[in-house]
Design an enzyme around this catalytic site. Structure first.
Site, PDB file in Angstrom:
ATOM      1  N   THR A 284     -17.845  68.628 -34.670  1.00 17.92           N
ATOM      2  CA  THR A 284     -17.585  68.085 -35.847  1.00 17.92           C
ATOM      3  C   THR A 284     -18.422  66.861 -36.094  1.00 17.92           C
ATOM      4  O   THR A 284     -19.091  66.573 -37.265  1.00 17.92           O
ATOM      5  CB  THR A 284     -16.184  67.177 -35.767  1.00 17.92           C
ATOM      6  N   TRP A 684     -14.569  63.437 -40.311  1.00 15.08           N
ATOM      7  CA  TRP A 684     -13.411  64.331 -39.967  1.00 15.08           C
ATOM      8  C   TRP A 684     -12.641  64.260 -41.357  1.00 15.08           C
ATOM      9  O   TRP A 684     -12.215  65.177 -41.895  1.00 15.08           O
ATOM     10  CB  TRP A 684     -12.600  64.126 -38.837  1.00 15.08           C
TER      11      TRP A 684
END
Length: 804
Positions: A284, A684
């Site tokens: 991520t 995120w």
């Protein structure tokens, strides 16, 4: 004619096409068959479209039109009549004349107003042959007459040169010269297209929602660009990509040759602290960082990721495409099959496994003579050795090339590998978590004549062929590495390789497409290479050298390539530096170390974190003491990075349960512990925008002085290299080899494999060999239960304790 044009279109050695056809064949079907970038006559619809729109830089003006303009000279404000000029050339001529300020009229030879128009025109252009019943006397005295009736074809018969009035000019030779000029322009353009140029990237807009939807919902809500559009934006040429569907494409290795003189960009590695079983978000962060660099700071950047195995995808882990608003799309394509590389590895691996058992069976059931007849058969009355068999003969010290001249003893040496079945290390593989294949018995069928042995299946990405794919630098290099793979020992204790079995050509041909990296994109439309996926516990856990090398050329000198190493910095990063950087010769610029408050609390003494179980309150409520205690693991991982002389930036992957005080505390401790910078990241939940500060910190760190060095010299004995990693990286007091491990070390040293780097197979859940020991364990003795070798991949891998 069209099929010949299409063939030449696809020939990379042909940079331009000129058509010399009878006039009757100049149809739009033929003209438009030529690729616009190869169209030196400028008559395809695409070229004409650019010309009419005034995009002169994007097109070539037809040679006949150039010749007419050259002969007409100053025509601003004058009246020009085009007679019999139709089709593509007529349209192009009309457009260019108008742009130069002429008043243009067009008519055909039988038009009733022809005589009147000829009387008033300052210049007349004959586009086709003048009928005899139209006298030249109709033309206004002093007007310029240009005859391009035969265009480029008129040069042979010098059409009309003798009987033309003084003012009439033909374009034949001049048009030929103009076509030559177009050819030069086209070649210049082609040369320019081969150079690396600034990206013209159209990034995709993100509109993050709160609360953040599931990864699959986010992926499906975004419309990815067509992959050929993305490829063009980042400077790939049409013949350098092989498209798989709408959103993924293989990139050919020819690109490396084209851009060999282009300087590399900056090389960034994303590693992490010792993770919880839930993972801390390295993928991520990798994706968020490139989204920030390219979509928000307008800096060329590439993410290079591993292809996920189907085992973990259908297990607890789920996908590996990143998460939230920092992921690779389409997520399903990324996680399932992709372009079939893992299946190619499975096929190659199992082909070799089948060859081993078949060879043992045949050697056990046939005479030397019959084996020789199978291996070197008579074809059309002639018997000959293949190249791979000649190489085997040379290794055996037999310098003969005629199969009929070998003695019985030489034939026996040649046909018998004498594999000791108890030493076979080559297992079959499948890309599914299938626990019942962990130990199997093969050879149960009646046809196998009772040659039963115990074997096992591994997960496909654990195959040495996967590690080879990740470390190879070319097709030739891959073939050599495949040949060096040791699959067993013979009865004398000497290694038996894939080359001895004669299957390296077959393995290479199964892998010929898998060697090309796959191009995909992030949620914000920035480029990603997905290639190779070796596990980080039993292999080196990094994506491919080839993807990194291609990406470093494509981003240019000021760009960034961000790649990720599996597990904590003690495993993936150490292997990246000592194994991958040795194979590639590339030098890293920065390490980004990913941490989470959740993992730090666990290292500070928090309760166990179990996948699938709800988090305990210690992880969802503020607890500064747990965080401070757990930062010891972060400090240790920073120190490990500093052993290699590379600047480190800490990326704190922020969760919504983290308090501002906890976040500030981690960043403060990280900087005090020697990190160049420490930055909280919200990619995120916010996409690239949430990682802009991280991107800026990485850019600054990349300009720092870099004193990269390897941890150990390859010349050191195997045991000494293992000890250095155990003590300097893991913090062990010493190592302890089991008798089995010691005998393997002795064997590999004797066989000449002592100078390879070390790839430790150890749990990722602790710096030590015991998963339950969190924080920074000290004073422990690291047990080495076994030592194995991946000779093709080029490393020795010691097994630390028990690793599933």
């Amino acid at each position: 004619i069209v099929s010949e044009i299409l063939r030449l279109n696809e020939d990379p050695n042909v940079q331009g096409l000129a058509l010399d056809l009878p006039e009757s064949l100049y149809s739009s079907k033929v003209l438009n068959a030529v690729k616009p970038e190869k169209d030196v006559d400028g008559l395809s619809s695409v070229n004409l479209g650019h010309l009419v729109h005034g995009d002169v830089h994007d097109c070539l003006v037809p040679p006949t039109v150039c010749a007419v303009m050259e002969l007409l000279e100053d025509i601003g404000g004058k009246k020009v009549l085009l007679v019999g000029a139709c089709g593509a050339e007529g349209a192009a001529l009309q457009s260019v004349l108008q742009r130069e300020g002429a008043a243009v009229l067009s008519c055909h030879w039988r038009a009733p107003q022809l005589q009147s128009e000829l009387r008033h025109a300052d210049a007349v252009v004959f586009g086709s042959t003048k009928p005899d019943d139209v006298p030249v006397s109709w033309v206004k005295p002093g007007a310029t007459i240009i005859n391009c009736a035969h265009g480029l074809l008129s040069v042979g018969d010098n059409y009309g040169q003798q009987n033309n009035p003084a003012s009439e000019k033909t374009v034949g030779s001049l048009a030929i010269a103009m076509r030559m000029q177009n050819m030069v322009k086209n070649m210049e353009r082609w040369i320019q297209s081969q150079q690396c140029r600034k990206w013209d990237l159209h990034c995709l807009k993100l509109q993050p929602l709160s609360p953040v939807p599931s990864d699959i919902e986010i992926s499906r809500a975004q419309s990815p660009k067509a992959v050929d559009v993305l490829a063009k934006e980042i400077g790939l040429l049409t013949d350098e990509i092989e498209i798989y569907g709408q959103t993924k494409a293989k990139v050919r290795l020819s690109l490396l040759e084209r851009l060999k003189d282009q300087p590399d960009g900056k090389y960034v590695l994303v590693a992490g602290i010792t993770p919880t079983p839930l993972g801390e978000g390295k993928s991520t962060v990798t994706v968020g960082l490139v989204q920030a660099l390219t979509a928000h700071l307008n800096i060329n950047s590439f993410a290079c990721l591993r292809q996920p195995s189907q085992g973990p995808t259908f297990g607890v882990k789920g996908g590996a495409a990143g998460g939230g608003y920092a992921q690779v799309i389409p997520m399903e394509e990324f996680n399932l099959h992709l372009t079939g590389d893992i299946h190619a590895i499975t096929a190659a691996n199992n082909l070799l496994a089948a060859a081993i058992d078949a060879r043992i069976l045949h050697e056990n059931t046939q005479s030397d003579k019959s084996l020789y007849n199978r291996l070197v058969p008579v074809v059309n009355g002639v018997r000959g050795f293949s190249a791979i068999q000649l190489a085997r003969l040379r290794r055996l010290g037999i310098n003969k090339t005629d199969p009929e001249t070998l003695t019985e003893e030489e034939i026996s040496k040649f046909v018998r590998l004498d594999i000791d079945p108890s030493t076979i290390t080559w297992q079959r593989v499948v890309d599914t978590n299938d626990r019942f294949l962990r130990k199997i018995t093969v050879g149960q069928a009646n046809t196998e004549k009772g040659f039963v042995r115990q074997a096992q299946f591994d997960i496909a990405v654990a195959s040495e062929i996967m590690a080879i794919l990740a470390l190879t630098t070319s097709l030739q290099d891959m073939k050599e590495r495949l040949g060096k793979m040791v699959v067993a020992n013979d009865q004398k204790g000497e290694p038996v390789t894939a080359e001895d079995l004669g299957v390296t050509g077959a393995l290479a041909v199964l892998m010929k497409d898998a060697i090309k990296p796959t191009l995909m994109q992030t949620l914000e439309g920035t480029p990603v290479f997905v290639h190779a996926g070796p596990f980080a516990n039993i292999a080196h856990g990094n994506s491919s050298v080839l993807a990194d090398k291609i990406a470093l050329k494509l981003v240019g000198e000021k760009g960034f390539v961000v790649t990720e190493a599996g597990f904590g910095a003690d495993i993936g990063m150490e292997k990246f530096f000592n194994i991958k950087c040795r194979a590639s010769g590339l030098v890293p610029s920065v390490v980004v170390l990913v941490a989470t408050v959740r993992a730090l609390k666990m290292h500070g003494g928090g309760p166990n974190v179990t996948a699938g179980a709800p988090l305990k309150k210690e992880y969802t409520e503020e607890n500064l003491q747990l965080v401070a205690d757990g930062c010891c693991n972060l400090q240790k991982q920073i120190q490990i990075t500093q052993l290699f002389g590379v600047p480190v930036v800490v990326a704190l992957n922020v969760f919504k349960t983290d308090s501002p005080a906890e976040v500030d505390l981690v960043c403060k401790i990280a900087k005090e512990s020697g990190a160049f910078d420490a930055v909280p990241c919200n990619h995120w939940s916010a996409g690239g925008r949430g990682a802009v500060k991280l991107a800026q910190a990485v850019e600054r760190a990349a300009n720092q002085k870099n004193s990269f060095k390897y941890l150990y010299s390859l010349e050191l004995p195997i045991v000494e290299k293992i000890r250095i990693i155990a003590q300097k990286v893991y913090g062990a007091q010493d190592i302890e080899l089991s008798p089995v491990a010691q005998s393997q070390v002795d064997r590999y040293s004797r066989q000449g494999f002592g100078n390879l780097p070390i790839c430790m197979a150890k749990t990722h859940l602790s710096l030590s060999h015991q998963p339950e020991r969190k924080g920074v364990p000290t004073g422990f003795i690291l047990p080495i239960s076994d030592v194995r070798a991946s000779i093709g991949a080029g490393f020795i891998y010691p097994l630390v304790g028990t690793v599933s």
